[in-house]
Write a protein that holds these residues in place. Structure first.
Motif, PDB file in Angstrom:
ATOM      1  N   TYR A 507       0.854  -1.172  -0.047  1.00  0.00           N
ATOM      2  CA  TYR A 507       0.043   0.169   0.053  1.00  0.00           C
ATOM      3  C   TYR A 507       1.195   1.308  -0.132  1.00  0.00           C
ATOM      4  O   TYR A 507       1.980   1.350   0.671  1.00  0.00           O
ATOM      5  N   SER A 508       0.640   2.248  -0.676  1.00  0.00           N
ATOM      6  CA  SER A 508       1.076   3.687  -0.671  1.00  0.00           C
ATOM      7  C   SER A 508       0.701   4.452   0.627  1.00  0.00           C
ATOM      8  O   SER A 508      -0.557   4.072   0.972  1.00  0.00           O
ATOM      9  N   VAL A 509       1.400   4.937   1.261  1.00  0.00           N
ATOM     10  CA  VAL A 509       0.882   5.850   2.554  1.00  0.00           C
ATOM     11  C   VAL A 509       0.768   7.356   2.278  1.00  0.00           C
ATOM     12  O   VAL A 509       1.735   7.863   1.575  1.00  0.00           O
ATOM     13  N   TYR A 510      -0.493   7.837   2.068  1.00  0.00           N
ATOM     14  CA  TYR A 510      -0.601   9.234   1.866  1.00  0.00           C
ATOM     15  C   TYR A 510      -1.521   9.709   2.994  1.00  0.00           C
ATOM     16  O   TYR A 510      -1.970   9.451   3.630  1.00  0.00           O
ATOM     17  N   GLY A 511      -1.193  11.111   3.077  1.00  0.00           N
ATOM     18  CA  GLY A 511      -2.236  11.966   4.009  1.00  0.00           C
ATOM     19  C   GLY A 511      -1.799  11.710   5.648  1.00  0.00           C
ATOM     20  O   GLY A 511      -2.285  11.912   6.531  1.00  0.00           O
ATOM     21  N   GLY A 512      -0.472  11.043   5.720  1.00  0.00           N
ATOM     22  CA  GLY A 512       0.168  10.889   6.872  1.00  0.00           C
ATOM     23  C   GLY A 512      -0.049   9.297   7.600  1.00  0.00           C
ATOM     24  O   GLY A 512       0.632   8.677   7.985  1.00  0.00           O
ATOM     25  N   ASP A 513      -1.451   9.043   7.250  1.00  0.00           N
ATOM     26  CA  ASP A 513      -1.934   7.556   7.904  1.00  0.00           C
ATOM     27  C   ASP A 513      -2.845   6.865   6.943  1.00  0.00           C
ATOM     28  O   ASP A 513      -3.369   5.816   7.503  1.00  0.00           O
ATOM     29  N   ARG A 514      -3.338   7.400   5.836  1.00  0.00           N
ATOM     30  CA  ARG A 514      -3.993   6.500   4.761  1.00  0.00           C
ATOM     31  C   ARG A 514      -3.330   5.780   4.067  1.00  0.00           C
ATOM     32  O   ARG A 514      -2.421   6.166   3.446  1.00  0.00           O
ATOM     33  N   LEU A 515      -4.052   4.526   3.796  1.00  0.00           N
ATOM     34  CA  LEU A 515      -3.314   3.468   2.862  1.00  0.00           C
ATOM     35  C   LEU A 515      -4.112   3.363   1.466  1.00  0.00           C
ATOM     36  O   LEU A 515      -5.305   3.321   1.580  1.00  0.00           O
ATOM     37  N   ASN A 516      -3.270   3.323   0.412  1.00  0.00           N
ATOM     38  CA  ASN A 516      -3.833   3.319  -0.959  1.00  0.00           C
ATOM     39  C   ASN A 516      -3.599   1.785  -1.407  1.00  0.00           C
ATOM     40  O   ASN A 516      -1.973   1.812  -1.485  1.00  0.00           O
ATOM     41  N   PHE A 517      -4.365   1.185  -1.849  1.00  0.00           N
ATOM     42  CA  PHE A 517      -3.961  -0.522  -2.375  1.00  0.00           C
ATOM     43  C   PHE A 517      -3.206  -0.343  -3.631  1.00  0.00           C
ATOM     44  O   PHE A 517      -3.510   0.415  -4.522  1.00  0.00           O
ATOM     45  N   ILE A 518      -2.021  -1.138  -3.524  1.00  0.00           N
ATOM     46  CA  ILE A 518      -0.952  -0.999  -4.964  1.00  0.00           C
ATOM     47  C   ILE A 518      -1.090  -2.455  -5.242  1.00  0.00           C
ATOM     48  O   ILE A 518      -1.165  -2.788  -6.341  1.00  0.00           O
ATOM     49  N   GLY A 519      -0.850  -3.411  -4.151  1.00  0.00           N
ATOM     50  CA  GLY A 519      -0.941  -4.903  -4.953  1.00  0.00           C
ATOM     51  C   GLY A 519       0.553  -5.513  -4.688  1.00  0.00           C
ATOM     52  O   GLY A 519       1.110  -5.328  -3.721  1.00  0.00           O
ATOM     53  N   ILE A 562     -21.646  -1.780  -1.796  1.00  0.00           N
ATOM     54  CA  ILE A 562     -20.485  -2.590  -1.518  1.00  0.00           C
ATOM     55  C   ILE A 562     -19.187  -1.860  -1.067  1.00  0.00           C
ATOM     56  O   ILE A 562     -18.878  -0.927  -1.966  1.00  0.00           O
ATOM     57  N   THR A 563     -18.691  -2.341   0.186  1.00  0.00           N
ATOM     58  CA  THR A 563     -17.376  -1.639   0.401  1.00  0.00           C
ATOM     59  C   THR A 563     -16.541  -2.317   0.994  1.00  0.00           C
ATOM     60  O   THR A 563     -16.719  -3.575   1.473  1.00  0.00           O
ATOM     61  N   ASP A 564     -15.339  -2.053   1.100  1.00  0.00           N
ATOM     62  CA  ASP A 564     -14.060  -2.773   1.716  1.00  0.00           C
ATOM     63  C   ASP A 564     -13.332  -1.840   2.441  1.00  0.00           C
ATOM     64  O   ASP A 564     -13.037  -0.818   1.901  1.00  0.00           O
ATOM     65  N   ASP A 565     -12.824  -2.376   3.376  1.00  0.00           N
ATOM     66  CA  ASP A 565     -11.930  -1.472   4.484  1.00  0.00           C
ATOM     67  C   ASP A 565     -10.536  -1.094   4.159  1.00  0.00           C
ATOM     68  O   ASP A 565     -10.300  -0.144   4.769  1.00  0.00           O
ATOM     69  N   LEU A 566     -10.057  -1.982   3.365  1.00  0.00           N
ATOM     70  CA  LEU A 566      -8.786  -1.756   3.041  1.00  0.00           C
ATOM     71  C   LEU A 566      -8.232  -1.817   1.625  1.00  0.00           C
ATOM     72  O   LEU A 566      -8.035  -0.838   0.823  1.00  0.00           O
ATOM     73  N   LEU A 609     -25.378 -13.053  -4.429  1.00  0.00           N
ATOM     74  CA  LEU A 609     -24.457 -11.939  -4.779  1.00  0.00           C
ATOM     75  C   LEU A 609     -22.858 -12.012  -3.847  1.00  0.00           C
ATOM     76  O   LEU A 609     -22.926 -12.386  -3.025  1.00  0.00           O
ATOM     77  N   GLU A 610     -21.851 -12.327  -4.904  1.00  0.00           N
ATOM     78  CA  GLU A 610     -20.478 -12.420  -4.316  1.00  0.00           C
ATOM     79  C   GLU A 610     -19.745 -11.392  -4.678  1.00  0.00           C
ATOM     80  O   GLU A 610     -19.790 -10.809  -5.771  1.00  0.00           O
ATOM     81  N   VAL A 611     -19.105 -10.829  -3.535  1.00  0.00           N
ATOM     82  CA  VAL A 611     -18.380  -9.519  -3.624  1.00  0.00           C
ATOM     83  C   VAL A 611     -16.713  -9.902  -3.295  1.00  0.00           C
ATOM     84  O   VAL A 611     -16.759 -10.537  -2.208  1.00  0.00           O
ATOM     85  N   THR A 612     -15.735  -9.706  -3.971  1.00  0.00           N
ATOM     86  CA  THR A 612     -14.434 -10.081  -3.478  1.00  0.00           C
ATOM     87  C   THR A 612     -13.561  -8.730  -3.619  1.00  0.00           C
ATOM     88  O   THR A 612     -13.677  -8.038  -4.460  1.00  0.00           O
ATOM     89  N   ASP A 613     -12.654  -8.872  -2.625  1.00  0.00           N
ATOM     90  CA  ASP A 613     -11.827  -7.532  -2.446  1.00  0.00           C
ATOM     91  C   ASP A 613     -10.595  -7.954  -3.079  1.00  0.00           C
ATOM     92  O   ASP A 613     -10.146  -9.242  -3.778  1.00  0.00           O
ATOM     93  N   ASN A 614      -9.476  -7.202  -3.115  1.00  0.00           N
ATOM     94  CA  ASN A 614      -8.319  -7.323  -3.852  1.00  0.00           C
ATOM     95  C   ASN A 614      -7.327  -8.257  -3.168  1.00  0.00           C
ATOM     96  O   ASN A 614      -6.224  -8.499  -3.929  1.00  0.00           O
ATOM     97  N   THR A 615      -7.758  -8.748  -2.039  1.00  0.00           N
ATOM     98  CA  THR A 615      -6.867  -9.841  -1.583  1.00  0.00           C
ATOM     99  C   THR A 615      -7.416 -11.039  -1.411  1.00  0.00           C
ATOM    100  O   THR A 615      -7.040 -12.105  -0.941  1.00  0.00           O
ATOM    101  N   GLY A 616      -8.558 -11.200  -2.021  1.00  0.00           N
ATOM    102  CA  GLY A 616      -9.335 -12.506  -2.308  1.00  0.00           C
ATOM    103  C   GLY A 616     -10.280 -12.695  -1.177  1.00  0.00           C
ATOM    104  O   GLY A 616     -10.998 -13.932  -1.330  1.00  0.00           O
TER     105      GLY A 616
END
Length: 626
Positions: A507-519, A562-566, A609-616
C-alpha cells in the motif's frame, strides 16, 4: 513598440492562416452536441493542464443535471462503444466521412438502439465493463440524431459531457478552433505569476540559485512584475495563467503562448493538436514539483529534459541572460477565440536590494545540485562534501552577515557524508541513475528495476527505512513524490517482518496515515509490483471481507452498497436462479443495482451476490426473492 507591432502582425497572419484552413475544411461541419443553437458553458477546454495529462476536448456543463440529450455532431457511424468504471465511463466513438472521430463520454445511457445491443453483449460476456466494435453499418446516424444522454459516469467529478474531435490519426483537435457559436469568449487569458528557474549551477535569479516566483499585476491591458528582477546565466521561465470564458469562472487552458526576449521570439507553443502517446509529457511540461507541493500548475516556457511534446513551434531549452545589460521579456497569451493578453517585464534594469532567503534544512536537492545554507557562526559556514575517497570544500557563491550559500554538483559523485554546521550528516541519496537505459539497483531493503523509458531525466535515488510503532507498519520511504516518471518500473520490497502471502499486499501511504492499495506478488519473502511513482510504501494485511449492505430489495429493483475497509473491491457477480444477472456499478457511490435483460420480468427466486476484494476475501449475500 517596433517589436510589438511586428509581432502583432505575425499573430494576425497566423490567426488568418489557421482560420482559413478551418473555414476551407470544416465550415459548419460539426453540430454542437449539447443544446445546439443555445449558449453553452464549459468546465474545461483542450490542452488544459490536469494532474497527469493534457485535457482532451471540451467539458460541457449540463446545469448540474444528467440526462440531457446528446446529439451526433455530424453524419457518421459508431465504431466503438466502451463502458468502464473509471475513465470515460459510458462512451461512444463516432467516425465521420471526413475521416475525423468525435467522442462523447461520461454518458448516463445510450439511445435505445445502442443500449439494447450493449445489454445483450454484457450478458453474453457476463461483464458490466465492456468494449465493443460494431460493424460499420450497424449504428449509422445523421447529424443531429440523439445518440445518448449526458451523465456523470466514470471518473467524472460532476455531471457534464466530455466531447472530443480527433483527426484521421486519432490526434486530438481543439473543438473551439471550429468557432461554435454556442460558446462565447470575449475575455483575454488571465496571468497570475511568473517564475524564473536556474538551469545550471552558474545561473542566478536575484543572486540566488533555484526557482523563484513573482506576482503579476495588471496595468491597463498589460501584466507586469512588481519588484526588480536580476537574471544571470541559463534561465527557464514558468507561467501560471489560465483562460476564462463568458458566464463561468472555470479556469481553462491557454492554447497558444509566445515568449519574446529582446525582440527575438525564443519560445512558442500551439496546443491545437495533441497526441495520446505523449500525454505523460505533461509532467515535465508543467512544474510537477511545485504542483505536488500544493501549488498551482505552472506552464514551463522551455523544453525540459525528456520532454517529447510536438506542439512547440519555437522550441527553447532556456535562455541565456547576461547580467550586464537589461533584457526586455514579453509573453503573449492567445486563446481559441483570439483574445490576447500581454505580460511585460525587464530583467537587470533595477538593482535588487532584498534578495530571497530560501528555507533550507541541511540541504535542498534542486535539479542536479545540492543547495546548502550554512550559518557563519558555525564552523565559519564551511560545508565539506565527502565522496569517492575525496573531500570537496565548497566555496560560497553568496554570503550575508549571517549565512553562506553554496552548491554541490551531484554529477561529481554521490556524497558519502557531509560536514555542515559543525556536524557530520549522512545524506539519503543512494545513487545517480541516468535516463534512457534499463538499470537495476539492489539494496538490503529494496530492488529497483528501471526500464528503458522509465525516466525523463537523471534520477537521484533517495531512500529511508522507518517503522510506525503505533500502527506496526514497516515504512519504505522514498522522499521523491515530486519526481515525475515517464513510464513504469518494478519495485521489490524486502521486509524484515514476516507476512502471509495470501492477505498481505503493498500500500502507498498518503495523508500521514491513509493507505492506498497497490498490490504486488510474493516470491521468497519479497514482494514486487509495478508503479510509476516513488513514494512511501508499506505492507499491510487485509483479512476482512467486503461489506454488502442492501438498499432496495423487491421483485423490480435490487440495490446494494458494497465497500471494503482496506484493499478495495476487485470483483462482484450476481445470479438469479443460477443464471447470470447483470449488476451495474457506480464506484463513486459504492452502489450496484440489478439490470435485467428483460425489464418486464419480475426478480423472483434464489438471488446470490458475491463480492471479492483485492486480496481474495469474499462476502456472499443470499436471498430468496418473492
Amino acid at each position: 513598440m517596433r517589436y510589438l507591432f511586428s509581432f502583432m502582425i505575425f499573430l494576425g497572419l497566423l490567426v488568418s492562416a489557421n482560420s482559413q484552413k478551418i473555414n476551407n475544411d470544416y465550415t459548419d461541419y460539426y453540430l454542437f452536441p449539447i443544446r445546439p443553437g443555445s449558449q453553452n458553458y464549459l468546465a474545461g477546454t483542450m490542452g488544459e493542464l490536469r494532474s497527469s495529462h493534457f485535457h482532451a476536448g471540451l467539458d460541457i456543463k449540463t446545469g448540474g443535471q444528467t440526462g440531457w440529450p446528446v446529439y451526433a455532431a455530424a453524419d457518421g457511424f459508431i465504431n466503438r462503444i466502451k463502458i468502464s468504471n473509471g475513465g470515460y465511463g459510458h462512451a461512444l466513438y463516432m467516425v465521420h466521412p471526413n475521416g475525423t472521430t468525435t467522442v462523447y463520454a461520461h454518458l448516463s445511457k445510450y439511445n435505445n438502439e445502442i443500449a439494447e445491443y450493449v445489454l445483450n453483449e454484457q450478458y453474453e460476456q457476463q461483464s458490466f465493463e465492456i468494449q465493443l466494435f460494431p460493424e460499420r453499418d450497424q449504428f449509422e446516424f445523421k447529424k443531429g440524431d440523439i445518440i445518448g444522454y449526458s451523465g456523470n459516469t466514470g471518473s467524472s467529478s460532476g455531471p457534464h459531457l466530455h466531447f472530443e474531435i480527433r483527426d484521421e490519426d486519432q490526434r486530438i483537435l481543439d473543438p473551439l478552433a471550429f468557432r461554435f457559436d454556442e460558446i462565447k469568449d470575449e475575455i483575454a487569458p488571465q496571468a497570475k505569476s511568473i517564475a524564473f528557474v536556474t538551469l545550471d549551477g552558474n545561473s542566478r535569479v536575484n543572486g540566488m540559485y533555484g526557482r523563484y516566483e513573482f506576482d503579476l499585476i495588471k496595468t491597463g491591458n498589460t501584466y507586469k512584475t512588481r519588484v526588480p528582477i536580476e537574471l544571470k546565466g541559463l534561465i527557464g521561465v514558468e507561467l501560471y495563467a489560465y483562460d476564462l470564458l463568458n458566464g463561468v469562472y472555470n479556469r481553462n487552458g491557454i492554447p497558444e503562448t509566445t515568449m519574446v526576449v529582446d525582440g527575438d521570439t525564443i519560445f512558442q507553443e500551439q496546443k491545437n493538436q495533441l497526441s495520446f502517446s505523449r500525454q505523460r509529457n505533461i509532467l515535465v511540461h508543467m512544474d510537477y514539483e511545485r504542483y505536488r507541493q500544493g501549488g498551482p500548475k505552472y506552464n514551463k516556457l522551455f523544453i525540459d529534459h525528456g520532454n517529447t511534446n510536438d506542439f512547440y513551434t519555437v522550441p527553447s531549452t532556456g535562455h541565456f541572460f547576461s547580467d550586464s545589460i537589461a533584457h526586455a521579456i514579453t509573453i503573449y497569451l492567445k486563446d481559441s477565440y483570439n483574445n490576447i493578453s500581454v505580460i511585460e517585464t525587464t530583467a537587470n534594469s533595477r538593482k535588487v536590494v532584498n534578495k530571497p532567503d530560501p528555507f533550507i534544512q541541511n540541504y535542498d536537492l534542486f535539479r542536479h545540485h545540492l543547495h546548502f545554507k550554512s550559518f557563519l557562526d558555525s564552523a565559519n559556514g564551511i560545508v565539506s562534501v565527502f565522496h569517492t575517497g575525496k573531500v570537496d570544500t565548497l566555496k560560497a557563491y553568496r554570503e550575508t552577515s549571517r549565512v553562506a550559500y553554496s552548491l554541490y554538483d551531484l554529477r561529481s559523485g554521490i556524497p558519502d557524508s557531509i560536514a555542515i554546521h559543525g556536524r557530520i550528516i549522512k545524506p539519503d541519496i543512494y545513487s545517480m541513475i541516468p535516463p534512457d537505459g534499463s538499470v537495476s539497483f539492489f539494496n538490503h531493503h529494496f530492488d529497483l528495476a528501471l526500464r528503458k523509458y522509465s525516466l525523463f531525466d537523471t534520477l537521484f535515488l533517495r531512500f529511508n527505512k522507518d517503522y510506525d510503532f503505533v500502527k506496526k507498519l514497516e515504512l519504505f520511504d522514498f522522499p521523491m513524490h515530486t519526481v515525475p516518471f515517464k513510464g513504469s518500473f518494478t519495485l521489490t520490497l524486502k521486509p524484515e517482518n514476516d507476512y502471509p502471502d495470501s492477505t498481505a499486499r503493498v500500500y502507498s501511504v498518503y495523508g500521514g496515515d491513509r493507505l492506498n492499495f497497490i498490490g504486488g506478488e510474493w516470491s521468497d519473502g519479497m514482494i514486487s509490483f509495478d508503479t510509476r511513482d516513488l513514494a512511501t510504501y508499506t505492507i499491510a494485511e487485509d483479512t476482512i471481507p467486503p461489506t454488502i449492505t442492501p438498499r432496495i430489495i423487491n421483485n423490480k429493483s435490487l440495490y446494494f452498497k458494497i465497500t471494503d475497509d482496506l484493499s478495495g473491491i476487485r470483483h462482484y457477480r450476481a445470479t438469479l436462479n443460477g443464471e447470470y444477472l447483470l449488476m451495474s456499478y457506480e464506484y463513486k457511490d459504492d452502489l450496484i443495482w440489478s439490470t435485467p435483460k428483460n425489464k418486464n420480468n419480475r426478480l423472483v427466486g434464489e438471488f446470490i451476490l458475491e463480492v471479492t476484494d483485492n486480496t481474495g476475501n469474499k462476502s456472499v449475500y443470499h436471498n430468496n426473492l418473492k
